[in-house]
Design an enzyme around this catalytic site. Structure first.
Site, mmCIF file in Angstrom:
data_model
loop_
_atom_site.group_PDB
_atom_site.id
_atom_site.type_symbol
_atom_site.label_atom_id
_atom_site.label_comp_id
_atom_site.label_asym_id
_atom_site.label_seq_id
_atom_site.Cartn_x
_atom_site.Cartn_y
_atom_site.Cartn_z
ATOM 1 C CB SER A 78 -0.954 -0.037 1.195
ATOM 2 O OG SER A 78 -1.982 0.916 1.054
ATOM 3 C CG ASP A 110 -6.920 -2.738 -3.670
ATOM 4 O OD1 ASP A 110 -7.708 -2.102 -2.955
ATOM 5 O OD2 ASP A 110 -5.696 -2.802 -3.446
ATOM 6 C CG HIS A 118 -5.598 -2.536 0.027
ATOM 7 N ND1 HIS A 118 -4.805 -2.140 -1.029
ATOM 8 C CD2 HIS A 118 -5.054 -1.951 1.134
ATOM 9 C CE1 HIS A 118 -3.837 -1.351 -0.584
ATOM 10 N NE2 HIS A 118 -3.947 -1.224 0.716
#
Length: 729
Positions: free
Chosen positions: A594, A669, A701
């Site tokens: 991320s 995601d 995610h």
């Protein structure tokens, strides 16, 4: 003396633990649950302050139950409800008591919507009559008891409803709810993700009014994701997602009166037109609602008190900051409607006491350290309970302090991470403690002295299992980088030889206010780092500028330039570590997920002379692609800060790739869209750069489910082994 004996027992246990290590960790061990810790599930302190309830699962009967335990003896006193005794309910996964604890809402068949939101079937179980009633026949969201326990409010298909439990009558409150247009009483995607709440409606103390936020998503652009599934044709998920600089939902605040069946729109005299309403909460006056309004730049937060009778709003408090103001759940009203508030206004997060008109009475906590959690206020003893980093920014301790800021007392004693769950009357607390060498321990503690009364859970079975494995010590230290002492940990191979040279693998997240260097028990990634160390890697983590718990200046230095100072710190740290005699400077790698993936990409591109390889999982490749609330909080609007958005975008540095790069994303995601990876891939292709990449179909995610995590970590491990050389084999 009992506590000393327990500590001595643990010391002996860990001596045995260290001396008996023979097995090596496998990736299968990490991802099949072998190292799972025991915990206390869905802990609820009963109103009498003497008992607590937990959710238990009986493997023999395959049923779930709510069991009540005595704080003093820790013995189970009774079972309030067991699913095996309820014909209509095979199991339940969560529960919520009414205020008087005569009823409980039981949740079953829950399915995730996004990160925090779920749809489920919910039942009201009457503990006196042993009767069970469905709240609604179809799946709903956020069923919530009224304070008198006679009604349940809930959301269904973006509208709000109230069920009267005495008459069985259901009243619909709103009628304009429509997917991807209007939401009543629930948050939209970006509020849920970034303001961390789902239920946007609140009962007042008299149970005769409901305040709720209405979201008009009409002008918010839509994002769509292909869902490949198992059918011949894929489907699409389409949802409203405001990216940086794009229109947000138009929010408005409303109060519904159950006695008149009328809804009133709240009006406040704001100085800004584009805004958020990140929190609403009724005061102790059943006719006065507090509402927090935040301007779109998120550097002005206004606290309003709204009179539900007159619909007049008074501005009580305004927080301002050059960068941004934090939104918390710490607002607490005392009997006189004075309130407790937390703020960073003196440079560190601290506790403040204000009058009901917003006049500062006193600052409760002071110091060059942060309050990291606020637990509550006990009126009987006039004490506030909180968690802080007074004992070092990588540690957490539990404290009590008088409302006037005097008589501060540390209630936890062991060095590491301590977290408390207090009884309803603040006479006891269950302390959860762990550190880098001690798995979670749950103890019952006296809230006056902090003394341990009894041990509840100490994860002995896990310690015994881990005694069979080889582990390296996680060594905490600091490293001076770019004028700052940065927190760091290092894991060396178990057979470390200072005369040899080892590859170095750096892990980080680096996002604003985050922390990876913490004195707490292993996450799954920590076991992976141990696995890499046992294969011959030195693994290091450095929390650079922009991370949390070292004051606002350190955290907010990255404002408007995400990825500049953070990347500089990782590159410089890698250079310094590469100068150590036992580190092979030609074999340094970095990874992240991320925000960490955004970082690892930039580190490899901008630090081509330092890093040999990088792995980026679900990375942001340009902040122009990410959501409005998060991105604009730290970067402002792209229309006003184009250079800040573009100068540190990995896409714009793809031509600098000179090492080995593995790029990974889930196609489903909803948070960091796969668009980020696709655009970075195209930039790399057009720059004629070779790299490796993988897409996990329909994974969100978190990229998990079935064998997904095992497959992912095998892929990353193989890449590290291949690119950092034969010393990791």
């Amino acid at each position: 003396m009992k506590h000393l004996k327990f500590s001595f027992y643990l010391c002996v246990f860990f001596v045995a633990f260290l001396s008996a290590q023979t097995k090596q960790i496998t990736l299968e061990d990490i991802w099949n649950g072998s190292f799972r810790t025991e915990s206390m599930d869905v802990l609820h302190s009963m109103a009498n302050g003497k008992q607590y309830a937990v959710l238990n699962f009986n493997r023999d009967t395959r049923s779930t139950s709510i069991d009540v335990y005595d704080y003093k003896t820790l013995k189970k006193e009774k079972t309030l409800v067991d699913s095996k005794d309820i014909e209509a309910l095979r199991y339940f996964t969560d529960y919520t008591f009414s205020n008087d604890e005569t009823k409980v809402i039981l949740a079953t068949n829950e399915t995730s919507v996004y990160r925090r939101s779920v749809l489920g079937n919910y039942f009201v179980y009457d503990l006196k009559t042993k009767s069970i009633t469905p709240v609604f026949e179809e799946k709903i969201q956020q069923p919530t008891f009224s304070p008198d326990g006679a009604k349940v409010g809930y959301a269904y298909k973006n509208n709000l409803y109230v069920k009267d439990l005495n008459s069985g009558k259901t009243t619909q409150i709103t009628f304009d709810g429509e997917k991807n247009k209007i939401i009543n009483g629930l948050t939209d995607w970006v509020y849920e993700e970034e303001f961390a709440f789902v239920r946007a409606f609140e009962w007042n103390s008299n149970s005769d009014k409901i305040a709720f936020i209405r979201f008009d998503e009409t002008l918010v652009p839509e994002f769509s994701m292909d869902i490949y599934g198992q059918d011949l044709y894929q489907t699409q998920e389409v949802f409203k997602y405001p990216k940086a600089g794009e229109p947000n939902s138009k929010v408005s605040l409303h109060i519904y009166n159950l006695d008149t069946n009328k809804t009133t729109k709240v009006a406040v005299e704001k100085l800004y037109n584009d805004f958020y309403i990140p929190r609403i909460k009724w005061t102790n006056n059943s006719n006065v609602l507090s509402a927090q309004y935040l301007n779109r730049k998120q550097n002005v937060l206004d606290l309003w008190f709204v009179n539900a009778k007159t619909n007049k709003a008074n501005l009580v408090l305004t927080e301002t900051d050059k960068a941004y103001v934090n939104v918390t759940d710490n607002l607490t009203f005392l009997k006189d409607n004075s309130f407790i508030w937390t703020s960073e206004k003196d440079g560190y997060n601290h506790i403040y006491h204000y009058s009901d008109t917003g006049k500062l009475i006193n600052q409760v906590t002071f110091g060059n350290w942060e309050v990291t959690n606020y637990y509550g206020y006990d009126e009987k003893t006039d004490r506030i309970f909180y968690q802080s980093v007074e004992n070092g920014s990588i540690n957490r301790d539990v404290y009590a302090i008088k409302l006037n800021g005097r008589n501060k007392k540390r209630l936890s004693s062991a060095e590491g991470t301590n977290d408390a769950a207090f009884s309803a009357d603040f006479s006891y607390f269950i302390n959860t403690f762990s550190n880098a060498s001690t798995p979670p321990q749950y103890t019952l503690n006296n809230a006056v002295s902090g003394a341990v009364i009894k041990n509840i859970v100490n994860n002995e079975a896990l310690v015994l299992k881990l005694s069979e494995y080889k582990f390296s010590k996680k060594e905490f230290s600091t490293i001076q980088v770019n004028g700052n002492d940065l927190n760091m940990w290092m894991i060396k191979p178990i057979d470390f030889d200072a005369s040899k040279q080892y590859p170095l693998f750096m892990c980080q997240y680096s996002g604003p206010g985050s922390q990876e260097v913490a004195n707490q028990w292993n996450s799954a990634n920590d076991y992976w780092y141990q696995y890499l160390a046992q294969q011959g890697c030195i693994v290091v983590c450095v929390d650079g500028r922009g991370t949390g718990f070292k004051g606002a200046v350190f955290k907010k230095v990255t404002q408007n330039e995400l990825g500049k100072y953070e990347v500089e710190d990782q590159i410089e740290a890698a250079k310094q570590l590469g100068n150590l005699p036992f580190v092979d400077a030609s074999r340094i790698g970095i990874w992240g997920w991320s925000f960490g993936g955004f970082m690892s990409s930039n580190c490899l591109f901008k630090g081509a002379d330092v890093f040999k390889m990088a792995i980026a999982v679900a990375p942001v490749s340009s902040w122009r692609f990410y959501d409005s609330v998060y991105t604009e909080r730290f970067m402002g609007m792209p229309q006003d800060n184009a250079s800040g958005y573009d100068d540190n975008s990995p896409i714009n540095h793809a031509d600098k790739l000179n090492g080995d790069f593995l790029l990974i994303h889930g196609s489903g995601d909803d948070n960091v869209h796969v668009q980020n990876t696709m655009r970075l891939v195209e930039a790399l292709v057009q720059a004629n750069k070779q790299f490796d990449w993988a897409i996990y179909p329909d994974k969100n995610h978190g990229i998990y489910g079935g064998n997904t995590r095992l497959h992912l970590y095998k892929k990353m491990t193989n890449f590290i082994n291949e690119k950092l050389g034969d010393k990791t084999n």
